[in-house]
Design a protein around this motif. Structure first.
Motif, PDB file in Angstrom:
ATOM      1  N   GLN A 166       0.805  -1.219   0.000  1.00 19.65           N
ATOM      2  CA  GLN A 166       0.000   0.000   0.000  1.00 19.65           C
ATOM      3  C   GLN A 166       0.846   1.281   0.000  1.00 19.65           C
ATOM      4  OE1 GLN A 166      -3.496   0.023  -0.103  1.00 19.65           O
ATOM      5  NE2 GLN A 166      -3.231  -2.177  -0.434  1.00 19.65           N
ATOM      6  N   GLY A 167       2.154   1.109   0.118  1.00 21.18           N
ATOM      7  CA  GLY A 167       3.039   2.270   0.128  1.00 21.18           C
ATOM      8  C   GLY A 167       3.081   2.998   1.469  1.00 21.18           C
ATOM      9  N   TYR A 168       2.687   2.312   2.571  1.00 18.30           N
ATOM     10  CA  TYR A 168       2.849   2.915   3.904  1.00 18.30           C
ATOM     11  C   TYR A 168       4.287   2.669   4.346  1.00 18.30           C
ATOM     12  CZ  TYR A 168      -2.301   2.609   4.203  1.00 18.30           C
ATOM     13  OH  TYR A 168      -3.635   2.717   3.979  1.00 18.30           O
ATOM     14  N   ASP A 169       4.806   3.595   5.158  1.00 17.17           N
ATOM     15  CA  ASP A 169       6.182   3.503   5.627  1.00 17.17           C
ATOM     16  C   ASP A 169       6.292   2.434   6.734  1.00 17.17           C
ATOM     17  OD1 ASP A 169       8.715   3.911   6.518  1.00 17.17           O
ATOM     18  OD2 ASP A 169       8.399   5.975   7.235  1.00 17.17           O
ATOM     19  N   THR A 170       7.006   1.366   6.449  1.00 13.68           N
ATOM     20  CA  THR A 170       7.131   0.272   7.441  1.00 13.68           C
ATOM     21  C   THR A 170       7.977   0.706   8.650  1.00 13.68           C
ATOM     22  OG1 THR A 170       8.963  -0.610   6.156  1.00 13.68           O
ATOM     23  CG2 THR A 170       6.826  -1.668   5.838  1.00 13.68           C
ATOM     24  N   ASN A 171       8.724   1.812   8.501  1.00 17.59           N
ATOM     25  CA  ASN A 171       9.513   2.297   9.645  1.00 17.59           C
ATOM     26  C   ASN A 171       8.627   2.834  10.760  1.00 17.59           C
ATOM     27  OD1 ASN A 171      12.110   1.788   8.626  1.00 17.59           O
ATOM     28  ND2 ASN A 171      11.840   3.529   7.237  1.00 17.59           N
ATOM     29  N   ARG A 172       7.353   3.010  10.476  1.00 20.37           N
ATOM     30  CA  ARG A 172       6.424   3.497  11.506  1.00 20.37           C
ATOM     31  C   ARG A 172       5.845   2.342  12.322  1.00 20.37           C
ATOM     32  NH1 ARG A 172       1.885   5.617   9.887  1.00 20.37           N
ATOM     33  NH2 ARG A 172       1.944   4.928   7.730  1.00 20.37           N
ATOM     34  N   ILE A 173       6.224   1.114  11.980  1.00 26.00           N
ATOM     35  CA  ILE A 173       5.747  -0.042  12.751  1.00 26.00           C
ATOM     36  C   ILE A 173       6.795  -0.417  13.788  1.00 26.00           C
ATOM     37  CG2 ILE A 173       5.071  -2.487  12.675  1.00 26.00           C
ATOM     38  CD1 ILE A 173       4.250  -2.180   9.825  1.00 26.00           C
ATOM     39  N   LYS A 174       6.367  -0.612  15.025  1.00 34.33           N
ATOM     40  CA  LYS A 174       7.230  -1.206  16.029  1.00 34.33           C
ATOM     41  C   LYS A 174       6.441  -2.336  16.688  1.00 34.33           C
ATOM     42  CE  LYS A 174      10.819   0.023  17.695  1.00 34.33           C
ATOM     43  NZ  LYS A 174      12.210  -0.450  17.423  1.00 34.33           N
TER      44      LYS A 174
END
Ligand SMILES: Nc1ncnc2c1ncn2[C@@H]1O[C@H](COP(=O)(O)OP(=O)(O)O)[C@@H](O)[C@H]1O
Ligand SMILES: [Mg+2]
Length: 248
Positions: A166-174
């Motif tokens: 979806q093009g969401y930034d995976t760096n925002r997942i913890k």
């Protein structure tokens, strides 16, 4: 204002327990917190003993922008914590959102109406749907509790793939481990394997009856077991979250 969502594709992994206990710790640290219970089951509203909503079909009206967030925000017994209680009309969130323009941005737009909070915590229902796209779009951080088992880890990998697609930034997942059972070898093995990935916080939440009893007490853990091991585990996790997601 930082928006933090507690989310997992799976149910029963400790999202609500974390959302409630971490809202409590954030408030105790002096932050002004808004906890938005987006799960129609309404568990986090239950733990904070909020009164029922005075507005009928509030979630539906919110998503259609017939009302604003401040119409439904309720105080709790704690000065620094307000709650948007859950509402059964949130069951139809996807159908409602599907008929609206900018259907992935509704939750973000609603949050732009409130400015007097330092931290907004979203207690997400399980699943992946248009409502979740809203949650992923609105959240600065998506925090995923994971039980260290094969199936739970599979669901975590599916979420990462979804973010990429979806093009969401995976760096925002913890992520953090939740409901850890020290007696189980599998839990140790899975944790060892996944700690190599920086996406996991070092602190984790064990499976502890003090946490399970939140339902009996209808309260955040610290109200009845402030000096317990469970309370210490949440404090350690909060310290990591504050450092990584709030202060950074
Ligand atoms: N670390 C834990 N140890 C023991 N019981 C827990 C723990 N975390 C959650 N629970 C209990 O497990 C159930 C599901 O937790 P909950 O936080 O509601 O999960 P979710 O929001 O992901 O569906 C609840 O009854 C809760 O009290
Ligand atoms: Mg929940």
């Amino acid at each position: 204002m930082k928006v933090i969502a507690f989310y997992n594709l799976k149910g029963g992994v400790g999202k609500t327990a974390s959302a409630v206990n971490l809202s409590y710790l954030a408030a105790a640290a002096g932050y002004k917190v808004l906890l938005w219970d987006l799960d129609p089951q309404g568990s986090s509203s239950f733990y904070f003993q909020t009164n029922g909503l005075t507005v009928k079909n509030a979630a539906k009206k919110l998503l259609q922008q017939d009302i604003v967030l401040t119409d439904v925000i309720q105080p709790t017994a704690f000065v620094n914590i307000d709650v948007v209680p859950a509402d059964m009309s949130a069951r139809q969130a996807d159908i409602i959102l599907d008929t609206t323009k900018q259907s992935k941005k509704r939750v973000k737009q609603l949050l732009q109406q409130v400015t007097n909070y330092d931290i907004v915590i979203l207690d997400a229902p399980p699943g992946i749907s248009l409502l979740h796209d809203n949650i992923f779009t609105a959240a600065d951080w998506v925090l995923m509790p994971n039980i260290p088992t094969t199936l739970s880890i599979r669901s975590y990998e599916m979420v990462i793939s979804y973010f990429e697609e979806q093009g969401y930034d995976t760096n925002r997942i913890k992520c953090f481990f939740s409901m850890v059972d020290h007696r189980k070898n599998l839990h140790h093995e899975v944790m060892q394997q996944f700690y190599k990935q920086k996406i996991f916080f070092k602190s984790y939440i064990p499976y502890l009856s003090d946490i399970e009893k939140m339902g009996v007490h209808q309260q955040a853990l610290f109200e009845y077991a402030n000096t317990s091991y469970a309370a210490q585990c949440y404090r350690d996790l909060w310290n990591e979250i504050e450092k990584h997601c709030i202060k950074a």
